[in-house]
Design a protein around this motif. Structure first.
Motif, short mmCIF file in Angstrom:
data_model
loop_
_atom_site.label_atom_id
_atom_site.label_comp_id
_atom_site.label_asym_id
_atom_site.label_seq_id
_atom_site.Cartn_x
_atom_site.Cartn_y
_atom_site.Cartn_z
N MET A 146 27.34 -0.53 -138.24
CA MET A 146 26.88 -1.58 -139.14
C MET A 146 28.11 -2.31 -139.69
O MET A 146 29.07 -1.69 -140.13
N TYR A 168 22.61 -3.41 -149.15
CA TYR A 168 22.82 -3.00 -150.53
C TYR A 168 22.11 -3.97 -151.48
O TYR A 168 21.40 -3.57 -152.41
N ASP A 205 30.34 -4.89 -142.23
CA ASP A 205 30.45 -5.01 -143.68
C ASP A 205 29.38 -5.96 -144.22
O ASP A 205 28.78 -5.70 -145.27
N GLN A 246 26.05 -4.18 -144.25
CA GLN A 246 26.00 -3.19 -145.31
C GLN A 246 25.79 -3.86 -146.67
O GLN A 246 25.01 -3.39 -147.49
N ARG A 247 26.52 -4.94 -146.89
CA ARG A 247 26.38 -5.68 -148.16
C ARG A 247 24.96 -6.23 -148.29
O ARG A 247 24.35 -6.13 -149.36
#
Length: 160
Positions: free
Chosen positions: A1, A10, A3, A6-7
């Motif tokens: 995954m 989140y 960045d 992932q952000r």
């Protein structure tokens, strides 16, 4: 995954956990004599201001315009915000935000062209503020008076 993925995940998780607010929108609409437009909903005991509930991800201003067109066949552009109220949870309902926008002054021909287009509305009328106070629920009458004062003074009223 990555960045970025992932952000995004989140942020999406945080968004899913945040509170959602119900949003109601009314329009303060007047006739040439300065009377205010009120409606008699079939699903409530008292009269109300024209408007309704915003749909998911619908801007409040657009929701008021849509509701007015659906209920009374009237197309207006909502003006400035006059009042914004936070209404605490009550009965089966969560809290909500209630916007009142300036719906403008109708010409005589616009007022005559109003028609009930939705079975949620049984009647509509143009009333003086005093007449409206007797037909509206106390909290709605208070909101109308505050919106009218904000209209005349060029201010915006916020209440909790």
């Amino acid at each position: 995954m990555t960045d970025d993925e992932q952000r995004f995940a989140y942020l999406a998780e945080g968004n899913a956990k945040q509170a959602r607010k119900r949003v109601a929108v009314d329009l303060l609409i007047r006739d040439a004599a300065g009377h205010v437009l009120i409606v008699n909903p079939t699903y409530k005991e008292a009269w109300d201001l024209p408007g309704g509930m915003a749909e998911s991800n619908e801007p409040p201003r657009r929701a008021g315009e849509r509701e007015l067109a659906e209920e009374l066949g009237l197309v207006v552009t909502a003006g400035r915000i006059l009042t914004l109220d936070w209404v605490e949870p009550h009965g089966p309902w969560d809290d909500q935000l209630v916007f009142v926008f300036d719906g403008g002054t109708l010409t005589a021909s616009q007022a005559q062209a109003l028609r009930i287009c939705d079975p949620e509305i049984s009647q509509f009328a143009f009333a003086t503020l005093e007449e409206a106070k007797t037909l509206l629920r106390k909290d709605i009458a208070d909101r109308l008076l505050r919106a009218h004062t904000a209209l005349l003074s060029g201010t915006t009223d916020y209440s909790e």
